[in-house]
Enzyme design. Structure first.
Site, PDB file in Angstrom:
ATOM      1  N   THR A 198      -1.064   3.003   6.379  1.00  0.00           N
ATOM      2  CA  THR A 198      -0.315   1.905   6.983  1.00  0.00           C
ATOM      3  C   THR A 198       0.838   1.579   6.051  1.00  0.00           C
ATOM      4  O   THR A 198       0.637   1.164   4.912  1.00  0.00           O
ATOM      5  CB  THR A 198      -1.199   0.665   7.197  1.00  0.00           C
TER       6      THR A 198
ATOM      7  N   LYS B 263       0.652  -0.205  14.548  1.00  0.00           N
ATOM      8  CA  LYS B 263      -0.435  -0.577  13.638  1.00  0.00           C
ATOM      9  C   LYS B 263      -0.234  -1.987  13.091  1.00  0.00           C
ATOM     10  O   LYS B 263      -1.199  -2.759  12.956  1.00  0.00           O
ATOM     11  CB  LYS B 263      -0.511   0.425  12.483  1.00  0.00           C
TER      12      LYS B 263
ATOM     13  N   LYS C 228      -0.931  -6.077   1.521  1.00  0.00           N
ATOM     14  CA  LYS C 228       0.200  -5.162   1.730  1.00  0.00           C
ATOM     15  C   LYS C 228       0.612  -5.129   3.195  1.00  0.00           C
ATOM     16  O   LYS C 228       1.802  -5.241   3.537  1.00  0.00           O
ATOM     17  CB  LYS C 228      -0.185  -3.774   1.238  1.00  0.00           C
TER      18      LYS C 228
END
Length: 307
Positions: free
Chosen positions: A105, A180, A248
């Site tokens: 990701t 995502k 993140k």
């Protein structure tokens, strides 16, 4: 794409054998693919080597011995190094016509940049992040969002099908990452609802396990309520997905929000709480540890629920 002369199957390179990667790559070995693997901590690749994978000494060695290279590493900076380093990176050293599929990701902007750099060498770079956590990785039931060249995606679709049960081709490079990140927004909200409901039930004096067994079957049920709710009740903070990585991801979400000029208050709240946990030493714990921060916010403590 150059194929293995001794097999009709492409040679696969795999970089990143953490919680997710080791299980995902294992399914490819089980399906008969020849794998060359690399991880910065070589011992983490040992389970794959025991199944027949070849351990490479460098990223470059993986690229030079593979037709398709998959990467699933920690941070966008790691992806940048693995893919673009001139002396050791995958894009510079995989053969012309090869396919690189990054399943980390990461940033949609970076994904677009990687695709452009690949085309300069006649290499196709896809972004294909996944959702489903450690359970989905082990059970080969992941959902996979793909962006990039459609023909390259269709070429590796049989490989992706070994790792997941649901695929979505999202469009040009970077679109897989955007899909995502939208998923991560949903998860951020669900995690608050699961944690807050369990905390409320416990503080209200309910039999939390019996309560959970009922609501998980109803409208309040979700994968997070079932899987992570159970871990919360067990006092199990071990990661299916690291808080460090979720911080993140939420940062990437908020970067995209600023670019798209939208405001997502729930994502911003999740970002603040998870950063607080990270700063207090919970970065290597699973996202379900959020319940401890929410309890602390009310001056309470979260304790495992007796069975």
């Amino acid at each position: 794409m150059t194929e293995n002369t001794t097999s009709s199957l492409p040679r696969i390179g795999w970089i990143g054998t953490g919680v997710m990667g080791v299980a995902m790559a294992g399914h490819l070995i089980d399906a008969g693919y020849e794998l060359t693997v690399y991880n910065r901590t070589a011992s983490k690749a040992e389970p794959l080597c025991q199944k027949g994978a070849k351990l490479a000494a460098s990223v470059r060695e993986v690229a030079e011995n593979s037709d398709v290279v998959f990467t699933i590493v920690g941070m966008p900076s790691d992806v940048w190094t693995v893919l673009t380093d001139e002396n050791n990176g995958v894009i510079a050293h995989i053969k012309e016509g090869g396919i690189v599929c990054d399943m980390t990701t990461s940033s949609p902007f970076l994904a677009s940049s990687f695709a452009e750099k690949g085309l300069e060498r006649g290499v196709f770079v896809l972004d294909a992040p996944v959702t489903g956590g450690d359970v989905g990785a082990r059970n080969a039931t992941l959902s996979i969002f793909a962006g990039g060249d459609k023909q390259a995606y269709e070429t590796i679709l049989p490989i992706l099908n070994c790792m997941g049960k649901s695929m979505m081709y999202c469009g040009e490079a970077g679109m897989g990452q955007k899909a995502k990140l939208a998923n991560q927004v949903a998860i951020a909200g669900v995690m608050f609802s699961v944690c807050e409901s369990l905390l409320f039930a416990a503080q209200a004096g309910l039999d939390v396990r019996e309560w959970h067994s009922l609501v998980v079957k109803g409208a309040a049920g979700s994968t997070a309520m079932g899987t992570l709710g159970s871990r919360m009740m067990d006092g199990d903070d071990e990661p299916g997905f690291f808080i460090d990585h979720f911080v993140k991801d939420l940062g990437l979400v908020l970067d995209q929000c600023r670019f798209m000029k939208i405001v997502l208050p729930g994502a911003e709240l999740a970002d603040r709480f998870y950063r607080h946990m990270q700063q207090n030493g919970y970065g290597k714990k699973g996202t379900q540890a959020l319940i401890k921060a929410l309890a602390e916010f009310s001056g309470k403590e979260w304790h495992a629920i007796k069975k």
